[in-house]
Design a protein around this motif. Structure first.
Motif, PDB file in Angstrom:
ATOM      1  N   LEU A  69     -18.991  50.124 -63.547  1.00  0.00           N
ATOM      2  CA  LEU A  69     -19.503  51.338 -64.184  1.00  0.00           C
ATOM      3  C   LEU A  69     -20.021  52.320 -63.136  1.00  0.00           C
ATOM      4  O   LEU A  69     -19.729  53.524 -63.205  1.00  0.00           O
ATOM      5  N   ILE A  70     -20.778  51.820 -62.171  1.00  0.00           N
ATOM      6  CA  ILE A  70     -21.313  52.691 -61.120  1.00  0.00           C
ATOM      7  C   ILE A  70     -20.173  53.272 -60.291  1.00  0.00           C
ATOM      8  O   ILE A  70     -20.185  54.464 -59.934  1.00  0.00           O
ATOM      9  N   ASP A  71     -19.154  52.455 -59.987  1.00  0.00           N
ATOM     10  CA  ASP A  71     -18.004  52.919 -59.214  1.00  0.00           C
ATOM     11  C   ASP A  71     -17.314  54.079 -59.927  1.00  0.00           C
ATOM     12  O   ASP A  71     -16.950  55.085 -59.304  1.00  0.00           O
ATOM     13  N   ARG A  72     -17.158  53.962 -61.234  1.00  0.00           N
ATOM     14  CA  ARG A  72     -16.442  54.986 -61.991  1.00  0.00           C
ATOM     15  C   ARG A  72     -17.285  56.237 -62.223  1.00  0.00           C
ATOM     16  O   ARG A  72     -16.747  57.325 -62.426  1.00  0.00           O
ATOM     17  N   MET A  73     -18.614  56.099 -62.206  1.00  0.00           N
ATOM     18  CA  MET A  73     -19.480  57.227 -62.530  1.00  0.00           C
ATOM     19  C   MET A  73     -20.056  57.921 -61.309  1.00  0.00           C
ATOM     20  O   MET A  73     -20.896  58.817 -61.443  1.00  0.00           O
ATOM     21  N   THR A  74     -19.613  57.538 -60.113  1.00  0.00           N
ATOM     22  CA  THR A  74     -20.061  58.189 -58.884  1.00  0.00           C
ATOM     23  C   THR A  74     -18.856  58.599 -58.049  1.00  0.00           C
ATOM     24  O   THR A  74     -17.800  57.952 -58.094  1.00  0.00           O
ATOM     25  N   GLU A  75     -19.020  59.676 -57.289  1.00  0.00           N
ATOM     26  CA  GLU A  75     -17.895  60.193 -56.493  1.00  0.00           C
ATOM     27  C   GLU A  75     -17.490  59.223 -55.392  1.00  0.00           C
ATOM     28  O   GLU A  75     -16.304  59.055 -55.098  1.00  0.00           O
ATOM     29  N   GLU A  76     -18.469  58.564 -54.764  1.00  0.00           N
ATOM     30  CA  GLU A  76     -18.151  57.614 -53.703  1.00  0.00           C
ATOM     31  C   GLU A  76     -17.856  56.252 -54.323  1.00  0.00           C
ATOM     32  O   GLU A  76     -18.610  55.756 -55.157  1.00  0.00           O
ATOM     33  N   SER A  77     -16.754  55.648 -53.901  1.00  0.00           N
ATOM     34  CA  SER A  77     -16.335  54.374 -54.467  1.00  0.00           C
ATOM     35  C   SER A  77     -17.199  53.234 -53.947  1.00  0.00           C
ATOM     36  O   SER A  77     -17.451  53.113 -52.742  1.00  0.00           O
ATOM     37  N   VAL A  78     -17.655  52.384 -54.868  1.00  0.00           N
ATOM     38  CA  VAL A  78     -18.396  51.190 -54.476  1.00  0.00           C
ATOM     39  C   VAL A  78     -17.475  50.216 -53.733  1.00  0.00           C
ATOM     40  O   VAL A  78     -17.824  49.672 -52.693  1.00  0.00           O
ATOM     41  N   ALA A  79     -16.285  50.020 -54.296  1.00  0.00           N
ATOM     42  CA  ALA A  79     -15.332  49.095 -53.669  1.00  0.00           C
ATOM     43  C   ALA A  79     -14.794  49.648 -52.357  1.00  0.00           C
ATOM     44  O   ALA A  79     -14.553  48.899 -51.401  1.00  0.00           O
ATOM     45  N   ASP A  80     -14.556  50.963 -52.317  1.00  0.00           N
ATOM     46  CA  ASP A  80     -14.134  51.652 -51.097  1.00  0.00           C
ATOM     47  C   ASP A  80     -12.909  50.999 -50.451  1.00  0.00           C
ATOM     48  O   ASP A  80     -12.868  50.768 -49.239  1.00  0.00           O
ATOM     49  N   GLY A  81     -11.927  50.653 -51.277  1.00  0.00           N
ATOM     50  CA  GLY A  81     -10.681  50.124 -50.767  1.00  0.00           C
ATOM     51  C   GLY A  81     -10.691  48.641 -50.465  1.00  0.00           C
ATOM     52  O   GLY A  81      -9.665  48.077 -50.085  1.00  0.00           O
ATOM     53  N   ARG A  82     -11.826  47.982 -50.635  1.00  0.00           N
ATOM     54  CA  ARG A  82     -11.937  46.563 -50.312  1.00  0.00           C
ATOM     55  C   ARG A  82     -11.660  45.688 -51.531  1.00  0.00           C
ATOM     56  O   ARG A  82     -11.692  46.154 -52.671  1.00  0.00           O
ATOM     57  N   HIS A  83     -11.405  44.413 -51.274  1.00  0.00           N
ATOM     58  CA  HIS A  83     -11.223  43.433 -52.354  1.00  0.00           C
ATOM     59  C   HIS A  83     -12.515  42.635 -52.448  1.00  0.00           C
ATOM     60  O   HIS A  83     -12.784  41.747 -51.654  1.00  0.00           O
ATOM     61  N   ILE A  84     -13.327  42.985 -53.449  1.00  0.00           N
ATOM     62  CA  ILE A  84     -14.649  42.395 -53.642  1.00  0.00           C
ATOM     63  C   ILE A  84     -14.640  41.577 -54.929  1.00  0.00           C
ATOM     64  O   ILE A  84     -14.041  41.979 -55.929  1.00  0.00           O
ATOM     65  N   ALA A  85     -15.271  40.440 -54.905  1.00  0.00           N
ATOM     66  CA  ALA A  85     -15.403  39.608 -56.097  1.00  0.00           C
ATOM     67  C   ALA A  85     -16.859  39.181 -56.224  1.00  0.00           C
ATOM     68  O   ALA A  85     -17.658  39.334 -55.290  1.00  0.00           O
ATOM     69  N   GLY A  86     -17.208  38.648 -57.385  1.00  0.00           N
ATOM     70  CA  GLY A  86     -18.582  38.197 -57.551  1.00  0.00           C
ATOM     71  C   GLY A  86     -18.852  37.680 -58.938  1.00  0.00           C
ATOM     72  O   GLY A  86     -17.957  37.600 -59.795  1.00  0.00           O
ATOM     73  N   THR A  87     -20.099  37.345 -59.157  1.00  0.00           N
ATOM     74  CA  THR A  87     -20.524  36.807 -60.443  1.00  0.00           C
ATOM     75  C   THR A  87     -22.035  36.947 -60.532  1.00  0.00           C
ATOM     76  O   THR A  87     -22.711  37.206 -59.538  1.00  0.00           O
ATOM     77  N   GLY A  88     -22.568  36.766 -61.726  1.00  0.00           N
ATOM     78  CA  GLY A  88     -24.012  36.827 -61.919  1.00  0.00           C
ATOM     79  C   GLY A  88     -24.366  37.561 -63.187  1.00  0.00           C
ATOM     80  O   GLY A  88     -23.698  38.529 -63.558  1.00  0.00           O
ATOM     81  N   THR A  89     -25.386  37.079 -63.867  1.00  0.00           N
ATOM     82  CA  THR A  89     -25.887  37.818 -65.014  1.00  0.00           C
ATOM     83  C   THR A  89     -26.616  39.056 -64.515  1.00  0.00           C
ATOM     84  O   THR A  89     -26.980  39.155 -63.335  1.00  0.00           O
ATOM     85  N   ILE A  90     -26.827  40.013 -65.409  1.00  0.00           N
ATOM     86  CA  ILE A  90     -27.561  41.224 -65.047  1.00  0.00           C
ATOM     87  C   ILE A  90     -28.558  41.536 -66.147  1.00  0.00           C
ATOM     88  O   ILE A  90     -28.262  41.375 -67.329  1.00  0.00           O
ATOM     89  N   ASP A  91     -29.757  41.934 -65.742  1.00  0.00           N
ATOM     90  CA  ASP A  91     -30.753  42.439 -66.680  1.00  0.00           C
ATOM     91  C   ASP A  91     -30.809  43.954 -66.546  1.00  0.00           C
ATOM     92  O   ASP A  91     -30.433  44.503 -65.499  1.00  0.00           O
TER      93      ASP A  91
END
Length: 350
Positions: free
Chosen positions: A257-279
């Motif tokens: 969501l943050i990646d899509r709603m901001t001009e600068e890409s969070v992923a920035d061309g990288r292959h990132i994976a992860g897991t975890g609950t969020i509050d």
């Protein structure tokens, strides 16, 4: 010689019977639950759903921007009671794998839990994780939304039973306004077992009660209240992902969501994976099957993996070419991903 000739056919028959018994034993159901690496899903990709093409995380009501790279949520494949069966052959096969996860089902689920109950719980947890991901993303982006926490039910030995009632809205604890489940938990922990002053809203009127605190078997302090929550968001978010349940995709949904709603890409061309609950306050919580998820991400080529801090010690092997970072909050995850290459000096799970 006659005796020997008579015994040999009988010995062969006994051996054949034993072979058949051993073979059939391989297909006997066991009481074990098996966790294995499952598929990964790029939260930035487009998917086919309802006859049309959608972004997996589709946003309406906010400006969105192009993305580049991958943000993979990871899953585990689970077999065994109560949702399915695990055969002796399967258990033996997985026991020979490098990092097996085989657990008696009775240690994971209460007695008499049905498969339908587990599936329903996982489906509800997935829906909740999506709402919490939206809240966490909006919180990070300083966009206003409304959240309310309510008492839903009480544990059998709840200290709050008889003081709070179902549908009581939790407003504050010890003077701290409560904005999310993680914050509520942390505020109760900060009291170090002392009773807490909890302000609630009941039938439109605020009341303040002193709530005793109990210590659970895991050492955490609790008031024994099951919670429900309601959100009012300024945007509409649809997540198109089928046949995946549980709360563990929360962090990756938030990053998408943050990646899509901001001009600068969070992923920035990288292959990132992860897991975890969020509050909603950005707290990242632990999940199950962490080693299997790291293995799944590595097999798909991810170079960075974001793991909940509380799961780090469960990771016994980090595949080559991958760095697993320890993450306690959304802000930590963003800091790690925003750091220039070569300057990502953050705690890792090695």
């Amino acid at each position: 010689m006659d005796v020997q000739r008579k015994l040999r056919p009988r010995a062969k028959r006994v051996g054949a019977y034993l072979a058949i018994v051993v073979f059939l034993t391989m297909f006997i159901p066991t009481p074990y639950t098996i966790q294995a690496p499952g598929p990964t899903f790029d939260t930035l990709e487009q998917v086919e759903a309802e006859g049309t093409t959608h972004d997996m995380v589709e946003i309406d009501g906010a400006e969105t921007y192009p993305t580049k790279g991958r943000l993979d949520l990871t899953t585990i494949s689970v077999s065994g009671p109560p949702t399915s069966s695990s055969l002796v052959l399967e258990v033996l096969f997985h026991a020979l794998q490098p990092y097996p996860a085989i657990t008696p089902a009775e240690l994971l689920y209460p007695p008499e839990t049905t498969g339908d109950e587990v599936r329903n719980q996982n489906a509800e947890a997935m829906v909740d994780s999506q709402s919490w991901a939206v809240a966490a993303a909006l919180e990070h982006l300083d966009k206003d939304y409304m959240q309310r926490l309510f008492a839903l039910d009480f544990t059998e030995d709840s200290p709050a039973r008889g003081i709070l009632e179902p549908n009581d809205e939790i407003v504050s604890v010890n003077g701290t306004e409560i904005t999310g489940h993680g914050q509520l938990v942390n505020t109760i922990q900060d009291a170090q077992g002392e009773p807490v002053e909890m302000t609630i809203r009941r039938n439109g009127a605020e009341q303040t009660h002193t709530i005793p605190v109990a210590q659970g078997e895991d050492g955490t302090y609790q008031v024994g209240v099951f919670l429900d929550s309601e959100f009012e968001f300024p945007i509409d978010v649809d997540i198109f992902l089928e046949d995946v349940g549980g709360p563990s995709a929360g962090l990756m949904f938030t990053l998408a969501l943050i990646d899509r709603m901001t001009e600068e890409s969070v992923a920035d061309g990288r292959h990132i994976a992860g897991t975890g609950t969020i509050d909603p306050d950005g707290t990242v919580g632990p999940i199950g099957g962490i080693q299997q998820k790291v293995t799944a991400a590595a097999s798909e080529g991810a170079s960075i993996f974001l793991a909940p801090e509380l799961n780090c010690e469960e990771i016994t092997h980090v595949p080559g070419g991958m760095t697993v970072y320890s993450v306690d909050t959304l802000d930590t995850a963003i800091e790690i991903l925003d750091a220039p290459e070569g300057e990502m000096n953050y705690p890792t799970c090695s």
